[in-house]
Structure formats: structure tokens, C-alpha cells
Design a protein around this motif. Structure first.
Motif, PDB file in Angstrom:
ATOM      1  N   SER A  38       1.244  -0.973  -0.030  1.00  0.00           N
ATOM      2  CA  SER A  38      -0.084   0.003   0.263  1.00  0.00           C
ATOM      3  C   SER A  38       0.585   1.500  -0.064  1.00  0.00           C
ATOM      4  O   SER A  38       1.945   2.019   0.372  1.00  0.00           O
ATOM      5  N   GLY A  39      -0.012   2.474  -0.738  1.00  0.00           N
ATOM      6  CA  GLY A  39       1.250   3.551  -0.762  1.00  0.00           C
ATOM      7  C   GLY A  39       2.616   3.808  -1.142  1.00  0.00           C
ATOM      8  O   GLY A  39       3.470   4.214  -1.584  1.00  0.00           O
ATOM      9  N   CYS A  40       3.117   2.545  -2.717  1.00  0.00           N
ATOM     10  CA  CYS A  40       4.211   2.731  -3.022  1.00  0.00           C
ATOM     11  C   CYS A  40       4.296   3.182  -4.592  1.00  0.00           C
ATOM     12  O   CYS A  40       4.859   3.088  -5.216  1.00  0.00           O
ATOM     13  N   GLY A  41       3.024   3.672  -5.031  1.00  0.00           N
ATOM     14  CA  GLY A  41       2.766   4.395  -6.105  1.00  0.00           C
ATOM     15  C   GLY A  41       1.850   3.172  -7.697  1.00  0.00           C
ATOM     16  O   GLY A  41       2.312   4.397  -8.134  1.00  0.00           O
ATOM     17  N   LYS A  42       1.435   2.468  -7.177  1.00  0.00           N
ATOM     18  CA  LYS A  42       1.086   1.658  -8.076  1.00  0.00           C
ATOM     19  C   LYS A  42      -0.069   2.260  -8.769  1.00  0.00           C
ATOM     20  O   LYS A  42      -0.123   2.473 -10.044  1.00  0.00           O
ATOM     21  N   SER A  43      -1.227   3.097  -7.617  1.00  0.00           N
ATOM     22  CA  SER A  43      -2.402   3.940  -8.447  1.00  0.00           C
ATOM     23  C   SER A  43      -2.045   5.046  -9.100  1.00  0.00           C
ATOM     24  O   SER A  43      -2.333   5.432 -10.171  1.00  0.00           O
ATOM     25  N   THR A  44      -0.636   5.998  -9.025  1.00  0.00           N
ATOM     26  CA  THR A  44      -0.320   6.034  -9.474  1.00  0.00           C
ATOM     27  C   THR A  44       0.153   7.035 -10.612  1.00  0.00           C
ATOM     28  O   THR A  44      -0.151   7.014 -11.135  1.00  0.00           O
ATOM     29  N   VAL A  45       1.092   4.959 -10.738  1.00  0.00           N
ATOM     30  CA  VAL A  45       1.455   4.949 -12.131  1.00  0.00           C
ATOM     31  C   VAL A  45       0.022   4.583 -13.054  1.00  0.00           C
ATOM     32  O   VAL A  45       0.261   5.041 -14.372  1.00  0.00           O
ATOM     33  N   LEU A  46      -0.781   4.438 -12.453  1.00  0.00           N
ATOM     34  CA  LEU A  46      -2.125   4.001 -13.556  1.00  0.00           C
ATOM     35  C   LEU A  46      -2.351   5.659 -13.763  1.00  0.00           C
ATOM     36  O   LEU A  46      -3.077   5.981 -15.223  1.00  0.00           O
ATOM     37  N   ARG A  47      -2.511   6.224 -12.599  1.00  0.00           N
ATOM     38  CA  ARG A  47      -2.872   7.453 -13.348  1.00  0.00           C
ATOM     39  C   ARG A  47      -2.727   8.082 -14.450  1.00  0.00           C
ATOM     40  O   ARG A  47      -3.070   9.231 -15.171  1.00  0.00           O
ATOM     41  N   HIS A  48      -1.108   8.207 -14.452  1.00  0.00           N
ATOM     42  CA  HIS A  48      -0.415   9.028 -15.040  1.00  0.00           C
ATOM     43  C   HIS A  48      -0.758   8.837 -16.686  1.00  0.00           C
ATOM     44  O   HIS A  48      -0.251   9.398 -17.441  1.00  0.00           O
ATOM     45  N   ILE A  49      -1.000   6.896 -16.910  1.00  0.00           N
ATOM     46  CA  ILE A  49      -0.799   6.317 -17.398  1.00  0.00           C
ATOM     47  C   ILE A  49      -2.005   6.744 -18.690  1.00  0.00           C
ATOM     48  O   ILE A  49      -2.363   6.743 -19.830  1.00  0.00           O
TER      49      ILE A  49
END
Lengths: 275, 249
Positions: A38-49
């Protein structure tokens, strides 16, 4: 040509670096699972794509087109080619379940209303929600909302599907149904899928490529990527800790006694003083 | 501050685009959404706007009668009621009611959608949030606030009639005749023009506050308060400017 190409993606929120040089690519027809604590940036990667966040630096290519510098109107065209299933569904609360699924069809295609109605029923059937068309999102459970989100994401039969934790909060049977659906979409319809998940069982069931993001000192970087077999036998102890779900390992669950006292006392402890 | 002004101008530019240029590119605003908003902002606000206008008509007539009676000029009460309501209080008070009812609701609704990732989801589905959410509200407000104002004007004058008829023994025909002599079309038009400007200010400020929400439930609350305060302030400033304009020109 890869469908998605991410190169040296760096994202900083103020002084905090959330993504620190993420590089990977996804080929057509692949099902890529992005894993990590949790909080490692998975969703952030997706949000960028999907283009809803702009990176501090780095490049993201979708279908061969650079999206980080693309004007909005052009980005809208690219977005028609993919579907996104949000972590909490992100359904429009003012519309019914059926209207939510119909939304992309009515707004972005020239399909007649009768056909839209039919497609909505078909898509809801796919996620096991036949008969729920007329309920509002607030009247169904969180897991159901998520499945409606998936139905909406695939309403336009996109080439590419993004899913943010599609199975968290679902019961084991529904998890299997959603996994089966993802497999059908990718294997039979050759849809490309990028799925973020914590769920190891479902990850190994659907993935043919896996990406593991690190924690702690290596947060925001890819620590392993490869086929499910590569990951299962990966030498990195952090990867092993993660996929086997062990509480202790390179990612510490608890602080050491010294660190604990340091944190409690706000780093003011002097050397040599006995506590 | 400059960033807020820039976002405000950009929002207006986008509204303009989707109203006038979007249709030529085949992306229409849904009429059903506009009608839905018109019911919520206009029809449902009618009782409250009517009550406010009635009470203002009543109080104006009573206050005016008290002062004018000293000069033996109670016959001019209808003049006072007509001009004050048409030019000034009608548009302003209906504006305040609409800010409290609909402006705040728009901010809270859009803000909650922002917090719940609904706006982001729309963008990712290539549905422009300004076209889908803002423009229907904009059109509804621009039609319904002037309509409510005109209704409010009549009801305010009805309030004046209640006092004139029952307390000052004026007959109904006489009251109406005095109203028509005192109130000129320009009085009505200036009020309606004001209400168009108010409608534009209220809806753009509310939408901008809503779309700019960050930080969960607390953020929605903060945005709603600031939207109401800013709308009222902007409306009062615009009112003063427009009154000056009609006074000098």
C-alpha cells in the motif's frame, strides 16, 4: 510496437518523490499486473498512464503517441481507446447503475438508444449484476459498485483496459468471476489489460507479465518484472516476502526498539543516556 | 488570486466554447439535463423566492406608508413599491435566495463529485465535465433567475397591494393604475438585466468553487462557504455598478 511505453517516470509531490524512474512496456494482448505494498505508487502509475496526472519528468506513450505533452482535445481521442475501472468504482451517484454503464455509449458513440439498452444489459450480465439497472450506486454494496465500474469500463469494447484493484473487497467466488472475465477479455478478444492488485491468488491467475514496485528505501521503483514464473522464483527477498505475504523480512513490520524510541521522542535522544 | 482569476476566465471560455462552438462539432449539451436543472433551480426555488418577495413588498409598503403619511402622501406608496422592487430589491433578494438554495447546492454537488473521483472518471471517459455538468447548470440558471425575478416582482407588488388595500383603504384598480404610471418598462428591464448578470456570476462562481475542491468532506464545506460568500459579494458589487450605470446613462 508496444501498446504502452513508460520511460523514466518520475513524480514528486513537493519534497516527496512518489515515483522514481519507472520504466516498463506492455505489448498488445498482454495482461500486466502491477503489484506492491500500500502506498508504493501503484495507483499513481496508473493515473499517469490514463493522463489524469502529469509526471514531473519522463515519457509515457500510449499506442505510440506521447501523452504527457498532448493537448486535451487529442488526449480525449486516445482515451476513447481505453477503459478505466476505478478503485472505488467512481460511478456518478446521480445516475442509476444502468445509466452509468450507458454513459460512455450515449456520449461517445452513435449507437441508437435501443441498442444501448441491450449493450448495458449484456455488460451488466458479464459482471453478474443483471436486474440491478435501476438502482442508484448508493443502494448497492461497494463490491457491486466496483463491478459496475468494470462494466462501464468495457462498455465501448476498448482495446486497452485499466483496473485499479478490481477484486479487493469481493468475495472469493466473485473474485474468480472477475478474474475469469478479465481472462476472457484478454485471451478471446485480445484486449490488453493493466491491473493493479494486492491479491496474489488473482494476480497469478490472470497475469502473463508482472511488475513489482518496491517499498521503504526502494519505494517508487520497479524491483522486479517478468513472467509469473520469474516472479515466483525471483531471488529478491522483498519480492518473496510480498508474494508469500510474510510479516517480517526486508520490509519491516515493526520498528526496532532504538528506532521506536527515536520516533517517540522526536529524534531528541542523546547518545549514552539510558532509557 | 491571479490563479483564481485565470481559472475563472478559462471556465468562462470553456462554457462559451461548449455553448456556441461545440454544437458545430457534433457535441451537444443534453436538453434533458438542462430541463432537470431548470426544475431544481427554478421551479423548486419558487416558493422561497415568492415568500421573500411577498415579505419585502409588505414591509416596503408599511415602512413607506409610515413615512409618507407624515407628508400626507400615502398615495405614493404604490410608486415606492413598484420602483424599489423592480429596480433594486426584486433582483437582489431573489439572487440571495438562489445563491443560498442553488449556488451552494451546485458547489457541494460538484465538490462531492470531485472528491469521489467522478469528475476524473468523466474525463477519462472523454466526457468533458464542463460540457456535461457545468453548461446545463449555466443555461438553467441564466433562464431561471430572470424568470424567478419577474415572478418575484409581481409577488412583491402583491405584498404592496395587501397593505395599500387593507390598511390604507386604496382600491385595487387605483393601486394597479398607480403602479403602471410609476413603473416604466425601463425599471423592469433594468432589473431583468441585473438578474442576468447575477445569474452569470452566481453559477460561474459556484461551479468554479465546486470543481476546485480538494481535501474530502472538509474541502467541500469550505468551498461551499466560500462560494456563497464570494457570490453575494460579487452580486453586491455588480449591483452597485449596474445601478450607477442606469443612474448616469
Amino acid at each position: 510496437m508496444p501498446v504502452i511505453e513508460v520511460r523514466d517516470l518520475i513524480k514528486k509531490f513537493g519534497p516527496r518523490t512518489v515515483l522514481n524512474g519507472v520504466t516498463f512496456s506492455v505489448e498488445k494482448g498482454e495482461t500486466v499486473v502491477i503489484m506492491g505494498g500500500s502506498g508504493c505508487g501503484k495507483s499513481t502509475v496508473l493515473r499517469h498512464i490514463i493522463g489524469s496526472m502529469k509526471p514531473t519528468s519522463g515519457s509515457i506513450k500510449l499506442f505510440g503517441e506521447e501523452i504527457t505533452t498532448m493537448p486535451d482535445r487529442q488526449l480525449e481521442k486516445v482515451r476513447l481507446r481505453f477503459g478505466m475501472n476505478f478503485q472505488f468504482g467512481a460511478l456518478l451517484q446521480s445516475l442509476t447503475v444502468g445509466e452509468n454503464v450507458a454513459l460512455p455509449l450515449l456520449e461517445n458513440s452513435s449507437v441508437s438508444p435501443e441498442i444501448v439498452d441491450l449493450i448495458v444489459k449484456m455488460k451488466l450480465e458479464l459482471v453478474g449484476l443483471t436486474g440491478f439497472e435501476n438502482l442508484k450506486p448508493s443502494e448497492i454494496s461497494g463490491g457491486m459498485r466496483k463491478r459496475v465500474g468494470l462494466a462501464r469500463a468495457v462498455a465501448l469494447d476498448p482495446e486497452l483496459l485499466f483496473s485499479d484493484e478490481p477484486t479487493s473487497g469481493l468475495d472469493p467466488i466473485m473474485t474468480a468471476v472477475i478474474d475469469e472475465l478479465t481472462l476472457d477479455l484478454t485471451r478471446k478478444l485480445h484486449m490488453t489489460a493493466v491491473i493493479v492488485t494486492h491479491d496474489m491468488v488473482s494476480a497469478f491467475r490472470i497475469a502473463n507479465k508482472m511488475i513489482v514496485l518496491g517499498a521503504g528505501k526502494r519505494a517508487g521503483t520497479i524491483i522486479a518484472q517478468g513472467t509469473p514464473d520469474d516472479i515466483r522464483h525471483h531471488p529478491d527477498p522483498e519480492v518473496q516476502q510480498f508474494i508469500n505475504g510474510r510479516p517480517d523480512g526486508p520490509v519491516p513490520l515493526k520498528l526496532s526498539p532504538e528506532d521506536y524510541i527515536d520516533k517517540l521522542l522526536g529524534h531528541e535522544r542523546q547518545k549514552g543516556v539510558d532509557y | 488570486m491571479t490563479a483564481t482569476v485565470r481559472t475563472f476566465l478559462s471556465l468562462n471560455g470553456q462554457i462559451f466554447y461548449w455553448l456556441f462552438l461545440g454544437p458545430f462539432r457534433g457535441q451537444l449539451v443534453r436538453p434533458s439535463a438542462v430541463l432537470h436543472q431548470m426544475v431544481r433551480m427554478g421551479v423548486q426555488a419558487f416558493p422561497m423566492a415568492a415568500l421573500t418577495s411577498l415579505s419585502i413588498g409588505l414591509t416596503l409598503a408599511m415602512q413607506g406608508a409610515q413615512e409618507l403619511a407624515r407628508m400626507g402622501a400615502t398615495a405614493f406608496v404604490p410608486d415606492l413599491v413598484a420602483v424599489t422592487i423592480l429596480r433594486e430589491l426584486g433582483p437582489l433578494l431573489v439572487g440571495v435566495v438562489v445563491i443560498g438554495r442553488s449556488g451552494s447546492a451546485v458547489t457541494a454537488e460538484l465538490g462531492t463529485m470531485k472528491v469521489g473521483e467522478e469528475i476524473e472518471a468523466l474525463e477519462v471517459m472523454s466526457i468533458n465535465p464542463v460540457r456535461f455538468l457545468v453548461v446545463p447548470r449555466f443555461l438553467a440558471m441564466l433562464v431561471m433567475l430572470p424568470v424567478l425575478t419577474v415572478f418575484g416582482n409581481y409577488i412583491g407588488m402583491l405584498g404592496g397591494w395587501i397593505i395599500c388595500h387593507f390598511a390604507l383603504d386604496m382600491n385595487t384598480t387605483g393601486y394597479i393604475r398607480r403602479l403602471m404610471e410609476a413603473g416604466h418598462p425601463i425599471d423592469l428591464y433594468s432589473g431583468v438585466i441585473k438578474s442576468f448578470v447575477f445569474a452569470w456570476l452566481i453559477i460561474t462562481i459556484s461551479c468554479q468553487s465546486g470543481l476546485g475542491v480538494s481535501g474530502g468532506a472538509e474541502g467541500v464545506g469550505r468551498a461551499t462557504t466560500s462560494s456563497v460568500v464570494t457570490s453575494i459579494f460579487a452580486m453586491l458589487v455588480a449591483n452597485a455598478i449596474l445601478t450607477a450605470f442606469f443612474f448616469f446613462f
